[in-house]
Enzyme design. Sequence first.
Site, short mmCIF file in Angstrom:
data_model
loop_
_atom_site.label_atom_id
_atom_site.label_comp_id
_atom_site.label_asym_id
_atom_site.label_seq_id
_atom_site.Cartn_x
_atom_site.Cartn_y
_atom_site.Cartn_z
N ASP A 1 44.62 67.85 38.80
CA ASP A 1 43.79 66.65 38.92
C ASP A 1 43.79 65.92 37.58
O ASP A 1 43.84 66.56 36.52
CB ASP A 1 42.37 67.07 39.31
CG ASP A 1 41.49 65.89 39.68
OD1 ASP A 1 41.07 65.16 38.76
OD2 ASP A 1 41.22 65.69 40.88
N HIS B 1 37.60 65.70 45.15
CA HIS B 1 38.82 66.01 44.41
C HIS B 1 39.47 67.28 44.99
O HIS B 1 40.70 67.38 45.03
CB HIS B 1 38.51 66.22 42.93
CG HIS B 1 38.06 64.97 42.22
ND1 HIS B 1 38.80 64.37 41.24
CD2 HIS B 1 36.95 64.22 42.38
CE1 HIS B 1 38.16 63.29 40.80
NE2 HIS B 1 37.02 63.19 41.48
#
Length: 249
Positions: free
Chosen positions: A115, A22
């Site tokens: 995110d 991520h």
Amino acid sequence: MEKEGKRCLRRVVLVPAPFQGHINPMLQLGSILHSNGFSITVVHAQYNSPDPSTHPDFSFIPLPDSSTDQTIIGGQSLDFVLELNAKCKARFPECLAQVMTQLGSDDRIACIIHDDFMFFSQETAKDLKIPSIVLRTTSASNFFARDALFQLKAEGHLPFPENRLQDPVPELYPLRYKDLPLPPLGIVEKVMQLLSKASNFETSSAIINNTIDCLENSSLEECAAEAVEKEVPTKWVPMGFTGMGLHRN
């Protein structure tokens, strides 16, 4: 950018999830934005924090979260993400205030890009009237696979017997049940709770998918068709060599 003889700065605040798969796409996106004239501040969890030396032009601000490797072993990663959001949510406004006090008179926060698993950011952005954008670091197809889980649960098909793993998922051919991001038995409710929070984009200005058109053309077309059906203006914009695409709400 030049405006009336003065350089007008635009700052983007990035909030990556503390997992390497991520962090990397988020920092790649930051590099693309920086090359297009944006200043970049990365607000990150202390756990598995990114290395500032790899991006010397970025500013890095840690969010204390007191997490350790022991927190996420033994199948506790779901609890980790939920607890991380709760801990960071309490400190995030303070970090943004710190960013704002360091801005010059010609600088401002253009938006917050977070995110999808750092969903606490969206509520704070809304409260401060700062535009927010979601970065989905997985594929567009993964988003539909997640969506299928909600459909299956609503229809009473979750959890299901192991002997159905090879069966096709209704309306999602050629996907089989084994192809879905299936939660282990016993934690279905917790998985659905997390995915529900990570899939809530109601106040987001846009969604960025870490994908590329030539690999996921059909999924991207389905995203666009779904947006048209919901009367949401949509545009896909190539985001450089990382293959990212922008879906504007």
